[in-house]
Enzyme design. Structure first.
Site, PDB file in Angstrom:
ATOM      1  N   SER A 198      -9.830   1.421   2.919  1.00 17.47           N
ATOM      2  CA  SER A 198      -8.788   2.290   2.016  1.00 17.47           C
ATOM      3  C   SER A 198      -7.988   1.506   1.156  1.00 17.47           C
ATOM      4  CB  SER A 198      -8.280   3.259   2.957  1.00 17.47           C
ATOM      5  OG  SER A 198      -7.430   2.785   3.805  1.00 17.47           O
ATOM      6  N   SER A 238      -9.979  -0.746   7.155  1.00 22.69           N
ATOM      7  CA  SER A 238      -9.381  -0.583   5.516  1.00 22.69           C
ATOM      8  C   SER A 238      -8.667  -1.823   5.090  1.00 22.69           C
ATOM      9  CB  SER A 238      -8.528   0.562   5.566  1.00 22.69           C
ATOM     10  OG  SER A 238      -9.044   1.638   5.771  1.00 22.69           O
ATOM     11  N   LYS A 261       0.780  -0.985  -0.011  1.00 13.95           N
ATOM     12  CA  LYS A 261       0.049  -0.047  -0.041  1.00 13.95           C
ATOM     13  C   LYS A 261       0.828   1.247  -0.126  1.00 13.95           C
ATOM     14  CE  LYS A 261      -4.048   1.978   2.632  1.00 13.95           C
ATOM     15  NZ  LYS A 261      -4.873   1.839   3.663  1.00 13.95           N
TER      16      LYS A 261
END
Lengths: 489, 96
Positions: free
Chosen positions: A157, A181, A82
């Protein structure tokens, strides 16, 4: 399986192939990039690719295999990271325009661990800006798409991290979970995603959103891959003052043990009116599967569950407003060209650099921390947080793990919630309590709805219960076929 | 009830320049969101100790020894503007 689809194999199978020299680590990285070429236009899982880094690591792995030297358990296995986790020398944007050209001068501890474990980083995965969002629509660069249906959000997310694994671009990935997330996109994309206990994985080098809630964790297509990845990134770090200094158990060693007599609680508040009937049915079926596996099921109430969203968003926004004060256009990041004095520079750099949702959270956080409102919002939320934790502590006197839907719905359409922030926040009802209580949680595939979108089931457990949680997840997975289905792309 | 003036005040505190359009939008959104937050008022929190961290925490100390710091040139590579090894910013003396 065609050469571009090698990343659909499990870690175990790929490791065997590497050690038997049926495939090289460089070929495996090749396969990952070829698959990215094939599907990336449609899914947009990455913000940037780190080819030099991936091939450098893969070549090292191949060198070691050539001389019959030992290699770590995940050596050569393609991973996506990420883009909120710092990688030295490789752009890390946080999904934000304000850091569009930021090249970290240091590695996050987890990035260092990936390097030590010879795990090739394929690229930096797409996300909601600074991890704020539940749909990936808040990325400043592009919206990642759900591989099961490109019109749907992948969840956020850590949307890109879930999509990369779900669409076979990489075998595993890292995300972060502040309010769900990791687990929410895992649920929407039909993969396994785990948020470890707060403090189990170092946050050093992770761009801070809400520091008392943030935690890094793994994604994989099966529970064993997630267990192995968690193993590689866990452990004490003296660079993170909230790091837990307790030895890390061997997570995959006990996966195969049975779960007879395991006490599992069903969170009654999570199967009420707000939960989609198809999701509810899948969860009820899952409970039957656990009964067949010998688990003892009991209904458990988390009375303060209904206050979790308000509590979470007050705390997360307050912490965000403090954490994001660092983006001031002085030391790094975007600086407005339009600034005659220092105040203009701050105001305009931040206005130009931050997206809509980030501005919203910074301002609401500033408001709830401001004089006259602190007690009514921030302090109150911290008190309710204590009550939520107490609800869970009470639950652990009766059960070993809790079951609930990861999300009350399956993936929703891109654009359907973005103009109504509150409706987006409500998506987190299943996941945020774990962050508030600091406990681990895992989402795994447990079915499909009538539109063929994945449904996720969530297990949560007490602090540092990862081992038993992974075992319970593994047992479920082995008696179902949901994880074997891949999107038709 | 949140007014446009409140939004302007908070934006200033948070160092965010807003357009008129943004001010309108945030005023209405903040009212909805704060209304939702207000449901916490119904929870009895008398004598409940606020919880700041999920895991019991103690201060962490390290040995007081010199370690390799970041390299100045590497840090400055990300600076929007630098001069002679320093970060450079616009004039600050006029600002109150």
């Amino acid at each position: 399986m065609p050469a571009t689809k090698l990343c659909f194999h499990t870690v175990k199978d790929l490791r065997k192939a590497l050690l038997n020299r049926e495939i090289s680590a460089v070929e495996l990285v090749d396969a990952s990039y070829k698959r990215i070429e094939e599907v990336e236009d449609n899914v947009q899982a990455f913000i940037s690719l780190t080819k030099d880094l991936a091939y450098k690591t893969a070549k090292e792995v191949d060198e070691r295999i050539k001389i019959n030297a030992d290699i770590p358990p995940l050596a050569g296995i393609p991973i996506a990271v990420k883009d909120v986790i710092c990688t030295k020398g490789y752009t890390t944007t946080g999904g934000s325009k304000i850091l569009e050209n930021f090249v970290p001068p240091y590695n996050a501890t987890v990035a260092k661990k990936l390097e030590e474990n010879m795990i090739p980083i394929i690229g930096k995965a797409n996300l909601d800006e600074f991890a704020m969002g539940s749909s990936n629509e808040n990325s400043a660069f592009s919206i990642a798409k759900n591989p099961w249906n490109f019109k749907m959000v992948p969840g956020g997310s850590s949307g890109g991290s879930a999509v990369a694994v779900s669409s076979g671009e990489t075998v595993i990935s890292l995300g972060t979970d502040t309010g769900g997330s990791i687990r929410l996109p895992a649920s929407f994309c039909g993969v396994v995603g785990m948020k470890p206990t707060y403090g189990r994985v170092s946050r050093f080098g992770l761009m801070a959103y809400a520091s008392s809630l943030d935690q890094i964790g793994p994604f994989g297509r099966c529970v064993e891959d997630v267990a192995l990845t968690l193993q590689a990134i866990s452990g004490y770090d003296n660079m993170d003052s909230t790091s837990i200094n307790i030895p890390v158990p061997d997570y995959s060693a006990t996966l195969h043990h049975d779960i007879k007599g395991l006490r599992i609680g069903v969170i009654s508040e999570m199967l009420g009116e707000g939960t989609n009937p198809e999701v509810k049915e899948a969860i009820l079926n899952s409970i039957k599967i656990y009964e067949n596996l010998g688990a003892k099921i009991e209904e458990i109430s988390i009375p303060h569950n209904q206050y979790a969203i308000a509590t979470y968003y007050i705390i997360a926004m307050a912490e965000a407003s403090a954490n994001l004060a660092r983006y001031d256009g002085v030391k790094y990041g975007h600086r407005s060209k339009d600034a005659k004095n220092i105040m203009d520079m701050y105001m305009n750099s931040r206005a130009e650099g931050f997206g809509d949702e980030v501005k919203r959270r910074i301002m609401l956080g500033t408001y709830t921390l401001s004089s006259g409102y602190y007690d009514a919002y921030y302090k109150k939320a911290q008190q309710v947080r204590a009550l939520i934790k107490k609800d869970f502590d009470k639950a652990w006197e009766k059960v070993d793990l809790l079951i609930s839907p990861t999300c009350p719905t399956t993936a929703f359409e891109i654009g359907s919630k973005i103009s109504d922030p509150l409706s987006m926040y409500l998506m987190d009802i299943g996941t945020i309590t774990a962050n508030l209580a600091g406990i681990p949680g895992i989402s795994l595939p447990c079915g499909f709805d009538s539109a063929n979108l994945p449904i996720g089931i969530q297990l949560t457990g007490p602090v540092l219960s990862e081992e038993i949680m992974l075992r319970a997840a593994y047992n479920f997975e082995q008696s179902t076929d949901f994880h074997k289905a891949n999107p038709a792309i | 009830m949140i007014t446009k003036k409140d939004v302007e005040h908070v934006a200033k505190l948070a160092r965010l320049a807003l357009t008129e359009e943004e001010k309108e939008k945030y005023t209405s959104q903040f009212s909805d969101i704060l209304d939702y937050f207000n449901q916490l008022r119904e929870v009895n929190t008398e004598n409940v100790e606020p919880m700041a961290q999920p895991v019991p925490m103690q201060n962490v100390m390290r040995e007081d020894k010199v370690e390799l710091p970041f390299i100045r040139d590497e840090i400055l590579m990300n600076a929007p503007l630098e001069e002679n090894g320093y970060f450079k910013v616009p004039k600050i003396s006029e600002e109150g």
